[in-house]
Scaffold this active site. Structure first.
Site, PDB file in Angstrom:
ATOM      1  N   GLU A  33       1.065  -1.202   0.170  1.00 57.58           N
ATOM      2  CA  GLU A  33       0.057  -0.092   0.044  1.00 57.58           C
ATOM      3  C   GLU A  33       0.887   1.213  -0.014  1.00 57.58           C
ATOM      4  O   GLU A  33       1.702   1.304   0.787  1.00 57.58           O
ATOM      5  CB  GLU A  33      -1.049   0.048   0.875  1.00 57.58           C
ATOM      6  CG  GLU A  33      -1.688   1.329   1.302  1.00 57.58           C
ATOM      7  CD  GLU A  33      -2.520   1.472   0.164  1.00 57.58           C
ATOM      8  OE1 GLU A  33      -2.583   2.798  -0.434  1.00 57.58           O
ATOM      9  OE2 GLU A  33      -3.462   0.722  -0.122  1.00 57.58           O
ATOM     10  N   GLY A  39      -7.205   2.185   2.232  1.00 49.78           N
ATOM     11  CA  GLY A  39      -7.534   2.679   0.991  1.00 49.78           C
ATOM     12  C   GLY A  39      -8.531   3.837   1.171  1.00 49.78           C
ATOM     13  O   GLY A  39      -8.849   4.531   2.021  1.00 49.78           O
ATOM     14  N   ILE A 182     -22.567   9.403  -4.454  1.00 53.70           N
ATOM     15  CA  ILE A 182     -21.713  10.140  -3.904  1.00 53.70           C
ATOM     16  C   ILE A 182     -22.204  11.782  -3.922  1.00 53.70           C
ATOM     17  O   ILE A 182     -22.288  12.321  -2.711  1.00 53.70           O
ATOM     18  CB  ILE A 182     -20.319  10.391  -4.436  1.00 53.70           C
ATOM     19  CG1 ILE A 182     -19.274   8.860  -4.460  1.00 53.70           C
ATOM     20  CG2 ILE A 182     -19.266  11.434  -3.918  1.00 53.70           C
ATOM     21  CD1 ILE A 182     -18.267   8.783  -5.348  1.00 53.70           C
ATOM     22  N   ILE A 269     -18.646  12.834 -10.197  1.00 49.97           N
ATOM     23  CA  ILE A 269     -19.265  12.172 -11.383  1.00 49.97           C
ATOM     24  C   ILE A 269     -19.030  10.872 -11.564  1.00 49.97           C
ATOM     25  O   ILE A 269     -19.073  10.208 -12.564  1.00 49.97           O
ATOM     26  CB  ILE A 269     -18.879  13.216 -12.634  1.00 49.97           C
ATOM     27  CG1 ILE A 269     -17.551  13.026 -12.801  1.00 49.97           C
ATOM     28  CG2 ILE A 269     -19.642  14.505 -12.490  1.00 49.97           C
ATOM     29  CD1 ILE A 269     -17.011  13.481 -14.145  1.00 49.97           C
ATOM     30  N   ASP A 312     -12.800  -2.141  -6.832  1.00 52.40           N
ATOM     31  CA  ASP A 312     -12.942  -1.240  -7.967  1.00 52.40           C
ATOM     32  C   ASP A 312     -12.396  -1.180  -8.858  1.00 52.40           C
ATOM     33  O   ASP A 312     -12.707  -0.745 -10.055  1.00 52.40           O
ATOM     34  CB  ASP A 312     -12.813   0.161  -7.046  1.00 52.40           C
ATOM     35  CG  ASP A 312     -14.003   0.601  -6.327  1.00 52.40           C
ATOM     36  OD1 ASP A 312     -14.620  -0.227  -5.772  1.00 52.40           O
ATOM     37  OD2 ASP A 312     -13.797   1.937  -5.659  1.00 52.40           O
ATOM     38  N   HIS A 444     -42.399  -5.230  18.197  1.00 47.03           N
ATOM     39  CA  HIS A 444     -43.242  -4.191  18.410  1.00 47.03           C
ATOM     40  C   HIS A 444     -42.933  -3.124  19.539  1.00 47.03           C
ATOM     41  O   HIS A 444     -42.564  -3.883  20.625  1.00 47.03           O
ATOM     42  CB  HIS A 444     -44.566  -4.503  18.034  1.00 47.03           C
ATOM     43  CG  HIS A 444     -45.517  -3.302  18.495  1.00 47.03           C
ATOM     44  ND1 HIS A 444     -45.986  -2.530  17.181  1.00 47.03           N
ATOM     45  CD2 HIS A 444     -46.040  -2.903  19.632  1.00 47.03           C
ATOM     46  CE1 HIS A 444     -46.720  -1.557  17.843  1.00 47.03           C
ATOM     47  NE2 HIS A 444     -46.785  -1.395  19.164  1.00 47.03           N
TER      48      HIS A 444
END
Length: 465
Positions: A33, A39, A182, A269, A312, A444
């Site tokens: 990393e 991240g 986002i 975007i 991602d 409930h």
């Protein structure tokens, strides 16, 4: 002998999940990393953004405290948001989680390598030029915010979500470009803490144009507008102009053009995969035209033997929990087991706005487009006792089912929709019948009763509906 059984490139959710799961299975794991462990999600995305949303909820509730009979002492004024303390609290949460994650990796005997890792043509990993040998490699390099030509990000007047979660001051006037997840979440934050907020979305449907059931997206848009957000849908923003006091955002509208002046522009975007200049293509890893790593979803394996990709950087839903699931698939494949592929059509989604929006499975239009004969039932939180008690009755539960068949999708907008989704996720993935879920006993008073009431309606009978 290889240095590692697995080297993971990237310490975000997909990367650290792969490292932790692999280490728990007895693999020798190293993780690379270049930034803070955790991240984007942990440091600049999921966690700090939701911390800001929680602050906005507290602020909103505090300013409606008199609805509960709580009134300020004589001489005290309205509540204000101390953005320095807001940021300090958010940073503290992030730091604790990052520290906990790093400690957990070390306890699992995962070697943490700080530096820039790339894939070499021979299949080895190089970390700042030093070669690391591994039997398998998992690419989990994540994503970065997309930008707009003309809107050069400076971190002050023109920012992305990376900056907004750590901003030392709240802008008085803010323009959010992009009405997706986002953009919607930050619009909700800024609106509720008192900023003059304008949202621009290119698609004519407005807020959340892709993903949730259109009926729920429309309800969120109405809620934001009612709280003061100015929403411009179906418009195109033009390159900004700098002014002495801020940024002027010109935009085209159907019958001409207009412009507004703001202190800050948030460009929201979407995100792009981090795959450039990482050596992937040179090592035989196939990339799409948009830079995503191509994988076999049954194993998350790439075209290069022994190299996998998750999160991602793969063209799948950009969600931390999806990255977790993909990491498990990849590690099981490395172990020679038979992983269960992720069913991307039944992934749980949540947008942490006010009101929250959550869903799983098919929307009403998607179910009809797929050829299903559907039956739809709704239950509004206005009739729910717990919602009345907490003072948040906005929203509803919407259930989409095949006529005389299983539940196809469940869609929620309202208080704690994120926490109510678990039951619906199980129902959709187990292809339960609505009447089966309607037979469950819900405590409930609870918000979960709204889910049960919506399901019970499919029987042709109801309690409070």
């Amino acid at each position: 002998m290889s240095d590692y059984d697995v080297v993971v490139l990237g310490g975000g959710p997909g990367g650290y999940a792969a490292a932790l799961y692999g280490a728990s299975a007895g693999l020798r794991v190293g993780i690379v990393e270049s930034d803070s462990m955790g991240g984007t999600c942990l440091n600049r995305g999921c966690i700090p953004a939701k911390s800001l949303l929680q602050t906005a909820e507290v602020f909103r509730l505090a300013n409606h405290a008199d609805d509960f009979g709580i009134v300020p002492k004589e001489g005290s004024g309205e509540f204000t948001a101390d953005w320095g303390k807001v940021t300090e609290r958010t940073t503290g949460i992030v730091d604790r989680l990052v520290g906990g994650l790093s400690g957990l990796l070390k306890r699992r005997k995962v070697d943490i390598m700080h530096g820039r890792g790339v894939l070499r043509p021979d299949g080895l990993v190089a970390v700042d030029g030093q070669a690391i040998d591994a039997k398998s490699v998992i690419i989990a390099t994540g994503s970065a915010p997309r930008t707009i030509p003309g809107y050069e990000v400076d971190g002050e007047q023109i920012v992305t979500s990376d900056h907004s979660t750590r901003s030392p001051a709240r802008p008085e006037r803010v323009a959010v470009i992009g009405g997706g997840v986002i953009g919607a979440e930050f619009t909700s934050v800024y609106t509720d803490v008192g900023a003059d907020t304008t949202l621009f979305e290119a698609m004519p449907t407005g807020v959340l144009p892709v993903g949730p059931d259109p009926e729920l997206a429309a309800l969120l848009g109405k809620s934001l507008a009612a709280r003061g957000t100015k929403i411009h849908a179906g418009v195109r923003v033009l390159p900004p102009e700098r002014s002495g006091s801020g940024v002027i955002v010109p935009f085209e509208i159907p019958d001409g053009s207009d412009k507004i002046e703001v202190d800050q522009v948030l460009v929201a975007i979407g995100r792009i995969p981090v795959s450039a200049d990482m050596g992937f293509a040179e090592a035989g890893v196939e990339l799409t035209d948009r830079g995503f790593v191509v994988v076999d979803p049954k194993t998350m394996g790439t075209r290069r033997a022994g190299v996998y990709a998750v999160g991602d950087v793969v063209d799948t839903p950009g969600l931390a929990h999806v990255a977790y699931a993909e990491a498990i698939v990849a590690v099981k494949a490395i172990l020679g087991e038979k992983p269960t592929p992720v069913d991307y059509s039944r992934v749980p989604w949540v947008v942490y706005t006010h009101p929250e929006v959550a869903w799983v499975g098919l929307t009403e239009p998607a179910a009809e487009a797929a050829g299903y004969e559907t039956e739809i039932h709704r239950y509004k939180f206005t009739g729910n006792g717990r919602a009345m008690i907490i003072g948040d009755t906005e929203g509803m539960v919407k259930v989409v089912a095949q006529k005389d068949g299983p539940i196809l999708g469940v869609h929620l907008i309202g208080p704690w929709a994120s926490e109510l989704l678990a039951e619906s996720y199980l129902a959709v993935n187990w292809e339960a019948l609505p009447e089966e879920v309607g037979a469950f006993i819900h405590p409930h008073p609870s918000l979960s009763e709204a889910v049960g009431e919506a399901m019970l309606a499919f029987t042709g009978r109801s309690l409070h509906g």
